[in-house]
Design an enzyme around this catalytic site. Structure first.
Site, PDB file in Angstrom:
ATOM      1  N   CYS A 112      10.305   1.295   3.010  1.00 12.62           N
ATOM      2  CA  CYS A 112      11.235   0.156   3.065  1.00 12.62           C
ATOM      3  C   CYS A 112      12.638   0.604   3.439  1.00 12.62           C
ATOM      4  O   CYS A 112      13.382  -0.139   4.075  1.00 12.62           O
ATOM      5  CB  CYS A 112      11.264  -0.559   1.715  1.00 12.62           C
ATOM      6  SG  CYS A 112       9.701  -1.325   1.249  1.00 12.62           S
ATOM      7  N   TRP A 153       0.813  -1.217   0.000  1.00  6.27           N
ATOM      8  CA  TRP A 153       0.000   0.000   0.000  1.00  6.27           C
ATOM      9  C   TRP A 153       0.844   1.263   0.000  1.00  6.27           C
ATOM     10  O   TRP A 153       0.414   2.295  -0.492  1.00  6.27           O
ATOM     11  CB  TRP A 153      -0.921  -0.001   1.230  1.00  6.27           C
ATOM     12  CG  TRP A 153      -0.170  -0.141   2.511  1.00  6.27           C
ATOM     13  CD1 TRP A 153       0.055  -1.293   3.207  1.00  6.27           C
ATOM     14  CD2 TRP A 153       0.487   0.899   3.241  1.00  6.27           C
ATOM     15  NE1 TRP A 153       0.810  -1.035   4.322  1.00  6.27           N
ATOM     16  CE2 TRP A 153       1.088   0.304   4.360  1.00  6.27           C
ATOM     17  CE3 TRP A 153       0.624   2.275   3.051  1.00  6.27           C
ATOM     18  CZ2 TRP A 153       1.817   1.036   5.289  1.00  6.27           C
ATOM     19  CZ3 TRP A 153       1.356   3.002   3.973  1.00  6.27           C
ATOM     20  CH2 TRP A 153       1.938   2.389   5.078  1.00  6.27           C
ATOM     21  N   ASN A 154       2.041   1.224   0.585  1.00  9.62           N
ATOM     22  CA  ASN A 154       2.835   2.451   0.684  1.00  9.62           C
ATOM     23  C   ASN A 154       3.515   2.745  -0.645  1.00  9.62           C
ATOM     24  O   ASN A 154       4.144   1.881  -1.247  1.00  9.62           O
ATOM     25  CB  ASN A 154       3.881   2.333   1.803  1.00  9.62           C
ATOM     26  CG  ASN A 154       4.931   1.290   1.509  1.00  9.62           C
ATOM     27  OD1 ASN A 154       4.596   0.152   1.196  1.00  9.62           O
ATOM     28  ND2 ASN A 154       6.192   1.655   1.606  1.00  9.62           N
ATOM     29  N   GLY A 186       7.293  -6.157  -0.599  1.00  9.94           N
ATOM     30  CA  GLY A 186       6.541  -6.407   0.630  1.00  9.94           C
ATOM     31  C   GLY A 186       7.446  -6.976   1.701  1.00  9.94           C
ATOM     32  O   GLY A 186       8.645  -6.694   1.727  1.00  9.94           O
ATOM     33  N   GLY A 187       6.878  -7.807   2.563  1.00  5.73           N
ATOM     34  CA  GLY A 187       7.625  -8.353   3.682  1.00  5.73           C
ATOM     35  C   GLY A 187       8.164  -9.742   3.425  1.00  5.73           C
ATOM     36  O   GLY A 187       7.678 -10.466   2.553  1.00  5.73           O
ATOM     37  N   LYS A 230      -1.235  -6.533  -8.991  1.00  5.38           N
ATOM     38  CA  LYS A 230      -2.084  -6.678  -7.805  1.00  5.38           C
ATOM     39  C   LYS A 230      -1.809  -5.533  -6.850  1.00  5.38           C
ATOM     40  O   LYS A 230      -0.711  -5.392  -6.313  1.00  5.38           O
ATOM     41  CB  LYS A 230      -1.839  -8.001  -7.093  1.00  5.38           C
ATOM     42  CG  LYS A 230      -2.727  -8.159  -5.851  1.00  5.38           C
ATOM     43  CD  LYS A 230      -2.259  -9.278  -4.942  1.00  5.38           C
ATOM     44  CE  LYS A 230      -3.099  -9.371  -3.677  1.00  5.38           C
ATOM     45  NZ  LYS A 230      -3.014  -8.130  -2.837  1.00  5.38           N
ATOM     46  N   GLU A 271      11.696  -4.798  11.976  1.00  5.03           N
ATOM     47  CA  GLU A 271      11.230  -3.713  11.111  1.00  5.03           C
ATOM     48  C   GLU A 271       9.849  -3.283  11.611  1.00  5.03           C
ATOM     49  O   GLU A 271       8.893  -4.050  11.587  1.00  5.03           O
ATOM     50  CB  GLU A 271      11.128  -4.156   9.652  1.00  5.03           C
ATOM     51  CG  GLU A 271      10.731  -3.000   8.739  1.00  5.03           C
ATOM     52  CD  GLU A 271      10.465  -3.428   7.311  1.00  5.03           C
ATOM     53  OE1 GLU A 271      10.614  -2.594   6.405  1.00  5.03           O
ATOM     54  OE2 GLU A 271      10.099  -4.597   7.096  1.00  5.03           O
ATOM     55  N   GLU A 286      11.633  -7.357  -3.522  1.00  6.38           N
ATOM     56  CA  GLU A 286      12.128  -6.146  -2.863  1.00  6.38           C
ATOM     57  C   GLU A 286      11.437  -6.098  -1.517  1.00  6.38           C
ATOM     58  O   GLU A 286      10.252  -5.784  -1.418  1.00  6.38           O
ATOM     59  CB  GLU A 286      11.812  -4.908  -3.712  1.00  6.38           C
ATOM     60  CG  GLU A 286      12.646  -3.701  -3.343  1.00  6.38           C
ATOM     61  CD  GLU A 286      11.952  -2.792  -2.341  1.00  6.38           C
ATOM     62  OE1 GLU A 286      12.394  -2.800  -1.163  1.00  6.38           O
ATOM     63  OE2 GLU A 286      11.001  -2.107  -2.699  1.00  6.38           O
ATOM     64  N   LEU A 287      12.185  -6.428  -0.461  1.00  2.00           N
ATOM     65  CA  LEU A 287      11.575  -6.664   0.836  1.00  2.00           C
ATOM     66  C   LEU A 287      11.909  -5.529   1.803  1.00  2.00           C
ATOM     67  O   LEU A 287      12.274  -4.441   1.394  1.00  2.00           O
ATOM     68  CB  LEU A 287      12.029  -8.024   1.370  1.00  2.00           C
ATOM     69  CG  LEU A 287      11.843  -9.195   0.390  1.00  2.00           C
ATOM     70  CD1 LEU A 287      12.313 -10.497   1.005  1.00  2.00           C
ATOM     71  CD2 LEU A 287      10.392  -9.292  -0.064  1.00  2.00           C
TER      72      LEU A 287
END
Length: 490
Positions: free
Chosen positions: A283, A150-151, A227-228, A174, A382, A249-250
């Site tokens: 992130c 979302w960010n 995401g995570g 998505k 995090e 990309e976490l």
């Protein structure tokens, strides 16, 4: 009646069979209804992308024309940046001064990749066989499943859509179910830009109905995820059957190293930008501050003064500097970790609570916790929020060791007037980004990505575009003589 957004599948905006409410983080109340994709919706989107991949309207489009479509999309994003920024602010709680600036710059990413569309090329290979001409071609990898949080969803989708479309792929994007409005509205611009039906599809929904069916779909050739780590592990499992290429990309627990010889006022401004901008929901948030001990107390005092002066407010107010967190769940997690960190010996310098005067919404004060150790919860986890952990160090070796004492490795910052020290730190820091005497700078020309639990692959720059292609080797025999022996490899 709440406004209802729609998905974008095969060039159309179908009426949703099911919806869910999206909450305004500034009030905690529903403000819109979003389309909840089912596995059947996902299948329709992927199959539309697969058809478009082979349709002459896209497959035969020369790269220069693909680039022109991306340029047109960039112009539309720039023209509608204010509208898109308003939606992102409403749906995520990010302050309007940041969303306007960031989304205006998102157009530059589409321009950059639009310009690269006809710059990819193969090579002639001087092989060791006199009767052969050999060259390589770069061709689109196929249907791409792009999954963004979302960010900064418009930015994080641009670094996936841009190179994928420039390379000739088709995409099912998505949007996060937490705040999908900006990307669902962005679909209107994709449609207006003139991309053929099915080239770009945009859906949203939960993991079971949308995320899992998308990443394990047999027609998906590549997954690009931001995401995570927890979700990333599920994605890796999901791609075991379709063997889709995957970039991840976490998250990060990015260290910022401040040496005694640094310009402390400038470094403090950069630290504030790195952890309190976007309410720490980034992130690359510089959440671990490592300060040389002989300036530690002075630097923490400077930061505390700046943190107390930060203006909290409604995200639509241009004067607001920190708005709400995106979800109540995120705030609750931060409160739990901060409480555990103080119980473990951390010292609360400023913040650490919900602000007075904000009875609605998901607000949390900019927070600084000092006297922390590497295993203090706020230093190890995090948090994705406005919480800064401060750890002192003695000398360069300890600073680098502390910085690298994390399973994450996305970003880092070094503040020093010593150029040779800066270069030593650049070599030694285990991170995909090293900012020196600055923080949180970006450009479409520069790749970014992490080490360790911060992910695989890179986004941005020419390097990322190559990852959306496959190399095809072509052999042409130039001799008119018959092949001498069909049972011997030549």
């Amino acid at each position: 009646m709440l406004p209802t957004f729609r998905a974008y599948i095969d060039g159309a905006f179908p009426e949703p069979a099911a919806t869910f409410e999206s909450l305004d983080p500034a009030t905690g109340r529903p403000w819109a209804r979003m389309p909840a994709a089912s596995p059947a919706d996902v299948d329709a989107a992927v199959r539309a992308a697969d058809r478009a991949l082979r349709d002459p309207a896209w497959a035969d489009l020369v790269p220069t024309r693909r680039g022109a479509l991306l340029m047109r999309l960039a112009d539309l994003v720039a023209a509608r940046a204010s509208y898109l920024a308003g939606l992102e602010t409403r749906d995520t709680g990010k302050i309007i001064r940041e969303t306007r600036s960031q989304i205006g710059y998102v157009a530059e990413y589409y321009r950059y990749f639009g310009g690269l569309a006809d710059k990819l090329h193969g090579a002639h290979l001087p092989v060791d066989k006199p009767d052969m001409e050999v060259f390589t071609r770069r061709e689109p990898i196929g249907v791409v499943a792009a999954i963004v949080p979302w960010n900064s969803s418009l930015f994080l989708s641009a670094v996936k859509l841009g190179p994928a479309l420039a390379a000739g792929c088709t995409v099912v994007l998505k949007a996060s179910e937490e705040a999908p409005a900006p990307l669902l509205a962005f679909a209107e611009l994709v449609h207006e830009a003139g991309f053929p039906p099915g080239v770009v599809n945009i859906v949203t929904g939960d993991a079971a109905g949308c995320g899992a069916p998308l990443t394990r779909h047999p027609l998906v050739a590549r997954v690009a995820f931001t995401g995570g780590p927890g979700t990333a592990r599920h994605i890796v499992h999901n791609t075991a059957d379709n063997l889709a290429a995957t970039s991840l990309e976490l998250g990060g627990k990015s260290p910022v190293l401040v040496f005694a010889d640094a310009d402390l006022e400038s470094a403090a401004n950069a630290v504030v930008a790195g952890i309190f901008a976007a309410a720490g929901q980034s992130c690359v948030a510089g959440s671990r501050l490592l300060v040389e001990r002989r300036v530690h107390d002075r630097f923490v005092a400077i930061l505390a003064e700046k943190a107390r002066a930060i203006r909290l407010g409604v995200p639509e107010d241009p004067e607001t500097e920190v708005g709400p967190l995106a979800t109540a769940r995120q705030r609750a997690h931060i409160e739990t970790v901060v409480e555990a960190s103080l119980a473990a010996g951390g010292r609360l310098v400023v913040g650490g609570a919900r602000p007075e005067g904000f009875s609605e919404g998901f607000y949390y004060l900019p927070t600084i916790i000092a006297d922390a150790r590497p295993d203090t919860p706020c230093a190890a986890e995090e948090l994705f929020g406005p919480v800064l952990t401060v750890i002192p160090f003695e000398g360069e070796d300890e600073a680098v060791a502390l910085a690298n004492d994390s399973p994450f490795g996305l970003a880092s910052g070094v503040f020093t007037a010593n150029l040779t020290r800066a270069h030593r730190c650049i070599r030694r820091l285990r991170a995909g980004i090293v900012w020196v005497n600055t923080y949180r700078a970006i450009s479409p020309i520069v790749p970014f990505g992490g080490f360790g639990l911060s992910g695989l692959g890179r986004e941005g720059g020419l390097e990322s575009m190559l990852d959306y292609t496959r190399t095809k080797s072509v052999w042409i025999r130039t001799s008119d003589d018959p092949i001498p022996d069909p049972f011997v490899m030549r």
